[in-house]
Design a protein around this motif. Structure first.
Motif, PDB file in Angstrom:
ATOM      1  N   ASP A  63       0.835  -1.191   0.000  1.00 53.09           N
ATOM      2  CA  ASP A  63       0.000   0.000   0.000  1.00 53.09           C
ATOM      3  C   ASP A  63       0.876   1.249   0.000  1.00 53.09           C
ATOM      4  O   ASP A  63       1.738   1.408   0.873  1.00 53.09           O
ATOM      5  CB  ASP A  63      -0.900  -0.020   1.242  1.00 53.09           C
ATOM      6  CG  ASP A  63      -1.986   1.029   1.218  1.00 53.09           C
ATOM      7  OD1 ASP A  63      -1.758   2.140   0.669  1.00 53.09           O
ATOM      8  OD2 ASP A  63      -3.072   0.770   1.757  1.00 53.09           O
TER       9      ASP A  63
ATOM     10  N   LEU B 200       0.236   4.135   0.968  1.00 49.04           N
ATOM     11  CA  LEU B 200       0.109   4.910   2.203  1.00 49.04           C
ATOM     12  C   LEU B 200       1.001   4.369   3.313  1.00 49.04           C
ATOM     13  O   LEU B 200       1.345   5.100   4.244  1.00 49.04           O
ATOM     14  CB  LEU B 200      -1.348   4.949   2.647  1.00 49.04           C
ATOM     15  CG  LEU B 200      -2.281   5.700   1.682  1.00 49.04           C
ATOM     16  CD1 LEU B 200      -3.732   5.498   2.072  1.00 49.04           C
ATOM     17  CD2 LEU B 200      -1.922   7.175   1.606  1.00 49.04           C
TER      18      LEU B 200
ATOM     19  N   VAL C 272       4.572   6.088   2.244  1.00 42.04           N
ATOM     20  CA  VAL C 272       4.615   7.496   1.841  1.00 42.04           C
ATOM     21  C   VAL C 272       5.697   8.282   2.577  1.00 42.04           C
ATOM     22  O   VAL C 272       6.284   9.223   2.005  1.00 42.04           O
ATOM     23  CB  VAL C 272       3.224   8.156   2.004  1.00 42.04           C
ATOM     24  CG1 VAL C 272       2.832   8.288   3.473  1.00 42.04           C
ATOM     25  CG2 VAL C 272       3.177   9.496   1.306  1.00 42.04           C
TER      26      VAL C 272
ATOM     27  N   ALA D  24      -7.196   9.933   0.369  1.00 35.88           N
ATOM     28  CA  ALA D  24      -6.043   9.769   1.264  1.00 35.88           C
ATOM     29  C   ALA D  24      -4.739   9.913   0.494  1.00 35.88           C
ATOM     30  O   ALA D  24      -3.773  10.511   0.996  1.00 35.88           O
ATOM     31  CB  ALA D  24      -6.109   8.419   1.967  1.00 35.88           C
ATOM     32  N   CYS D  25      -4.688   9.381  -0.734  1.00 37.77           N
ATOM     33  CA  CYS D  25      -3.478   9.524  -1.552  1.00 37.77           C
ATOM     34  C   CYS D  25      -3.250  10.985  -1.922  1.00 37.77           C
ATOM     35  O   CYS D  25      -2.119  11.488  -1.837  1.00 37.77           O
ATOM     36  CB  CYS D  25      -3.580   8.656  -2.803  1.00 37.77           C
ATOM     37  SG  CYS D  25      -3.521   6.875  -2.471  1.00 37.77           S
TER      38      CYS D  25
ATOM     39  N   SER E 123      -1.877  12.859   0.922  1.00 34.93           N
ATOM     40  CA  SER E 123      -0.489  12.488   1.221  1.00 34.93           C
ATOM     41  C   SER E 123       0.490  13.038   0.189  1.00 34.93           C
ATOM     42  O   SER E 123       1.633  13.371   0.533  1.00 34.93           O
ATOM     43  CB  SER E 123      -0.355  10.965   1.270  1.00 34.93           C
ATOM     44  OG  SER E 123      -1.104  10.432   2.332  1.00 34.93           O
TER      45      SER E 123
END
Length: 197
Positions: free
Chosen positions: A114, A116, A119, A139-140, A143
């Motif tokens: 993933d 996330l 990151v 969420a991506c 980030s």
């Protein structure tokens, strides 16, 4: 960039295009399908990536590696590398085969897992192509955008054909004062965001 695509890349692209077309019509379960971008989107993201400022070049959602092949053309032109993230082991295995067969393994690092979860190790981002599960887009985005260098680009796929699901994230991007953003009606729709200086 498009006038001298190596034959090994073109051959693998054509193989994946044929498989993707079959996947969409033969009852292949959704998660097993390649679900890759169309050729015109590949050309579109390659042009943006070749124009991006210095910084990490990343892709969130590798699938079988088709879009990464297009991005590898920008890598060749700019002497850069791409890091691509894929959560599904089955897709990551196909992508490894793609990169080996196309002869671009030296240009692409595939991270199985993933995005996330990785990151924090990314650093400053010059270009990001986002084509993952739609529920992860917000969420991506949250980030990646703080990590974009001035003039850095985030391009998110499916901004039109999955507009209902992505509308909150699209609206947030269009109102985000950190970026200039628009939706481009090419392929399945691309949200293009450029980090303001």
């Amino acid at each position: 960039m498009f006038h001298d695509i190596p034959s090994a890349i073109l051959e693998r692209m054509h193989e994946l295009e044929r498989r993707d077309e079959i996947d969409r019509t033969d009852g292949t379960p959704r998660l097993d399908r390649l679900r890759q971008i169309p050729e015109e989107t590949g050309r579109f993201i390659a042009l943006w990536a070749a124009s991006a400022p210095d910084g990490a070049m990343i892709e969130i959602g590798t699938s079988a590696g088709y879009s990464a092949l297009w991005l590898s053309l920008a890598c060749r032109a700019k002497e850069r590398t791409l890091t691509t993230f894929e959560v599904l082991a089955k897709k990551a295995a196909i992508a490894r085969q793609t990169f080996s067969q196309a002869g671009v393994g030296h240009l692409i690092t595939l991270v199985e897992g993933d995005f996330l979860d990785h990151v924090d190790g990314i650093g400053a981002v010059g270009f990001c192509f986002l084509d993952a599960e739609k529920e992860a887009y917000a969420a991506c985005y949250d980030s990646v955008v703080p990590r974009l260098v001035p003039g850095g680009l985030l391009v998110a796929d499916n901004a039109i054909n999955h507009r209902e699901t992505l509308q909150p994230m699209i609206d947030a991007a269009l109102e985000d004062e950190r970026v200039d953003a628009l939706v481009v009606p090419i392929g399945k729709g691309e949200l293009v965001c450029r980090r303001r200086t």
